[in-house]
Enzyme design. Structure first.
Site, mmCIF file in Angstrom:
data_model
loop_
_atom_site.group_PDB
_atom_site.id
_atom_site.type_symbol
_atom_site.label_atom_id
_atom_site.label_comp_id
_atom_site.label_asym_id
_atom_site.label_seq_id
_atom_site.Cartn_x
_atom_site.Cartn_y
_atom_site.Cartn_z
ATOM 1 N N ASN A 18 39.746 43.281 32.448
ATOM 2 C CA ASN A 18 40.660 44.358 32.886
ATOM 3 C C ASN A 18 41.865 44.439 31.961
ATOM 4 O O ASN A 18 42.355 45.536 31.663
ATOM 5 C CB ASN A 18 41.080 44.134 34.338
ATOM 6 C CG ASN A 18 39.996 44.574 35.303
ATOM 7 O OD1 ASN A 18 39.843 45.757 35.568
ATOM 8 N ND2 ASN A 18 39.219 43.629 35.785
ATOM 9 N N MET A 109 44.959 35.375 40.248
ATOM 10 C CA MET A 109 44.444 34.735 41.444
ATOM 11 C C MET A 109 45.458 33.792 42.066
ATOM 12 O O MET A 109 45.161 32.625 42.333
ATOM 13 C CB MET A 109 43.144 33.993 41.110
ATOM 14 C CG MET A 109 42.090 34.861 40.493
ATOM 15 S SD MET A 109 41.680 36.281 41.526
ATOM 16 C CE MET A 109 40.699 35.484 42.748
ATOM 17 N N HIS A 131 42.352 45.210 43.316
ATOM 18 C CA HIS A 131 41.607 44.478 44.342
ATOM 19 C C HIS A 131 40.218 45.087 44.466
ATOM 20 O O HIS A 131 40.095 46.287 44.716
ATOM 21 C CB HIS A 131 42.341 44.519 45.689
ATOM 22 C CG HIS A 131 41.649 43.725 46.753
ATOM 23 N ND1 HIS A 131 41.281 42.409 46.569
ATOM 24 C CD2 HIS A 131 41.235 44.050 47.997
ATOM 25 C CE1 HIS A 131 40.671 41.966 47.650
ATOM 26 N NE2 HIS A 131 40.625 42.944 48.530
ATOM 27 N N GLU A 202 36.587 49.045 38.136
ATOM 28 C CA GLU A 202 37.890 48.379 37.943
ATOM 29 C C GLU A 202 38.521 48.792 36.618
ATOM 30 O O GLU A 202 39.692 49.169 36.542
ATOM 31 C CB GLU A 202 37.711 46.860 37.954
ATOM 32 C CG GLU A 202 37.355 46.246 39.266
ATOM 33 C CD GLU A 202 36.987 44.781 39.126
ATOM 34 O OE1 GLU A 202 36.985 44.244 38.002
ATOM 35 O OE2 GLU A 202 36.717 44.158 40.167
HETATM 36 N N1 LIG Z 1 51.931 38.538 47.930
HETATM 37 C C1 LIG Z 1 50.829 38.982 47.283
HETATM 38 N N2 LIG Z 1 50.295 38.249 46.302
HETATM 39 C C2 LIG Z 1 49.175 38.696 45.675
HETATM 40 C C3 LIG Z 1 48.555 39.894 46.063
HETATM 41 C C4 LIG Z 1 49.157 40.661 47.094
HETATM 42 O O1 LIG Z 1 48.683 41.772 47.450
HETATM 43 N N3 LIG Z 1 50.297 40.171 47.682
HETATM 44 N N4 LIG Z 1 47.344 40.289 45.470
HETATM 45 C C5 LIG Z 1 46.629 39.176 44.886
HETATM 46 C C6 LIG Z 1 45.347 39.406 44.182
HETATM 47 N N5 LIG Z 1 44.288 38.936 45.073
HETATM 48 C C7 LIG Z 1 43.408 39.898 45.467
HETATM 49 O O2 LIG Z 1 43.491 41.066 45.055
HETATM 50 C C8 LIG Z 1 44.191 37.588 45.505
HETATM 51 C C9 LIG Z 1 44.044 36.588 44.576
HETATM 52 C C10 LIG Z 1 43.969 35.255 44.984
HETATM 53 C C11 LIG Z 1 44.017 34.923 46.313
HETATM 54 C C12 LIG Z 1 43.980 33.496 46.734
HETATM 55 O O3 LIG Z 1 43.527 33.151 47.803
HETATM 56 N N6 LIG Z 1 44.526 32.638 45.859
HETATM 57 C C13 LIG Z 1 44.685 31.199 46.191
HETATM 58 C C14 LIG Z 1 44.276 30.345 44.999
HETATM 59 C C15 LIG Z 1 42.878 30.696 44.601
HETATM 60 C C16 LIG Z 1 42.521 29.958 43.322
HETATM 61 O O4 LIG Z 1 43.445 29.515 42.610
HETATM 62 O O5 LIG Z 1 41.309 29.888 43.053
HETATM 63 C C17 LIG Z 1 46.155 30.905 46.415
HETATM 64 O O6 LIG Z 1 47.019 31.644 45.862
HETATM 65 O O7 LIG Z 1 46.391 29.904 47.086
HETATM 66 C C18 LIG Z 1 44.174 35.932 47.261
HETATM 67 C C19 LIG Z 1 44.264 37.274 46.854
HETATM 68 C C20 LIG Z 1 47.534 38.431 43.926
HETATM 69 N N7 LIG Z 1 48.643 37.959 44.669
HETATM 70 N N1 LIG Z 2 41.813 39.594 44.237
HETATM 71 C C1 LIG Z 2 41.753 39.900 42.846
HETATM 72 C C2 LIG Z 2 40.358 39.715 42.346
HETATM 73 O O1 LIG Z 2 39.525 39.175 43.009
HETATM 74 N N2 LIG Z 2 40.122 40.164 41.129
HETATM 75 C C3 LIG Z 2 38.848 39.989 40.509
HETATM 76 O O2 LIG Z 2 39.077 39.197 39.365
HETATM 77 C C4 LIG Z 2 38.310 39.730 38.304
HETATM 78 C C5 LIG Z 2 39.052 39.460 37.027
HETATM 79 O O3 LIG Z 2 38.239 39.831 35.991
HETATM 80 P P1 LIG Z 2 38.853 39.933 34.509
HETATM 81 O O4 LIG Z 2 39.687 38.700 34.288
HETATM 82 O O5 LIG Z 2 37.653 40.023 33.636
HETATM 83 O O6 LIG Z 2 39.708 41.176 34.487
HETATM 84 C C6 LIG Z 2 38.164 41.206 38.572
HETATM 85 O O7 LIG Z 2 36.942 41.668 38.120
HETATM 86 C C7 LIG Z 2 38.279 41.317 40.087
HETATM 87 O O8 LIG Z 2 37.025 41.521 40.677
#
Ligand SMILES: Nc1nc2c(c(=O)[nH]1)N[C@@H](CN(C=O)c1ccc(C(=O)N[C@@H](CCC(=O)O)C(=O)O)cc1)CN2
Ligand SMILES: NCC(=O)N[C@@H]1O[C@H](COP(=O)([O-])[O-])[C@@H](O)[C@H]1O
Length: 234
Positions: A18, A109, A131, A202
């Site tokens: 992305n 993440m 997302h 995406e």
């Molecule tokens: N406060 C917010 N933070 C983040 C958001 C948001 O909307 N509000 N979006 C996320 C992106 N995301 C999904 O789109 C997402 C990414 C990661 C996690 C998660 O559970 N992370 C864990 C660690 C996971 C790992 O390291 O493998 C964590 O943070 O404990 C949930 C949602 C980005 N942040």
């Molecule tokens: N909650 C956020 C999430 O799950 N994002 C996921 O991480 C990938 C990152 O790919 P990339 O590093 O190749 O862009 C994205 O493809 C998306 O599906």
């Protein structure tokens, strides 16, 4: 009248496809008057950092554990919460130091706590996130996999999942949507097949949404520039 360049900071945790879509779009002028000034990664293995380097964009690695905010394997919830808050506060200052106009989470993440979100909000810097699900669905990580499992079990609403770009607020993946695109699941399709189709969406909507927000910010910056020039001339 020259339009001000909109400065983007992009945050990644993974392979950076992305991010690459954004890099290519800026180069092609599909995101007008914009430049990616910094890429932040929180995983050493994130190939996104390599993509930034190849594009001549500064990349910064900053990790919760490696940055000594808490030890690996820490289980104490209070310690983890304090460490996350301190990391998020320090990360916010690192981002603000570059004075971006907006932040794009492109496969980032890490869930932000208020110590990150409040300083960015106070500075008027929007944070947008990719997302791979529809609004209100499959919040959090592994969204595509969970949707695929539900489809296979006959539980997926309208047999559709999708992808969205939304503003980031404290409640994970519940911020106001900017762009949403549905993806219909197909009988017999593998998880990989669905992932590939969603990733293609995406790459398209992250560019379109970033361009949409950047264009609005550019107009604001230009307007502010005009106002300041007018004040100087008077
Ligand atoms: N406060 C917010 N933070 C983040 C958001 C948001 O909307 N509000 N979006 C996320 C992106 N995301 C999904 O789109 C997402 C990414 C990661 C996690 C998660 O559970 N992370 C864990 C660690 C996971 C790992 O390291 O493998 C964590 O943070 O404990 C949930 C949602 C980005 N942040
Ligand atoms: N909650 C956020 C999430 O799950 N994002 C996921 O991480 C990938 C990152 O790919 P990339 O590093 O190749 O862009 C994205 O493809 C998306 O599906």
């Amino acid at each position: 009248m020259s339009c001000s360049t909109v400065k983007l900071t992009v945050m990644c945790s993974a392979s950076g496809t992305n991010l690459q879509a954004l890099i290519d779009a800026v180069a092609a002028g599909s995101i007008p008057n914009a430049s990616i000034i910094k890429v932040v990664v929180n995983r050493k293995t994130a190939y996104a950092a390599k993509r930034a380097e190849q594009a001549g964009i500064p990349a910064e690695y900053f990790n919760l554990v490696n940055g000594r905010y808490h030890k690996a394997g820490e289980k104490d919830e209070a310690v983890l919460k304090t460490a996350r808050a301190k990391y998020d506060a320090d990360l916010a200052q690192r981002v603000l130091k570059d004075s971006p106009d907006m932040v794009v989470l492109a496969g980032w993440m890490h869930v932000f706590s208020e110590p990150f979100l409040k300083p960015l909000d106070a500075a008027g810097i929007p944070v947008i996130n990719l997302h791979p699900a529809l609004p209100g669905k499959y919040d959090g990580a592994n969204a595509i996999q969970r949707a695929h499992e539900d489809f296979q079990a006959g539980r997926l609403e309208n047999n559709k999942t999708g992808c969205m770009i939304h503003y980031v607020i404290a409640e994970v993946d519940r911020g106001e949507p900017i762009l949403v695109e549905e993806v219909e699941c197909r009988e017999g399709e593998t998880l990989e097949g669905l992932e590939n189709r969603i990733h293609a969406v995406e790459h398209r909507i992250i560019v379109k949404a970033t361009a949409q927000v950047a264009t609005r910010l550019a107009a604001t910056k230009t307007g502010r520039g005009r106002l300041e020039a007018k004040k100087r001339d008077n």
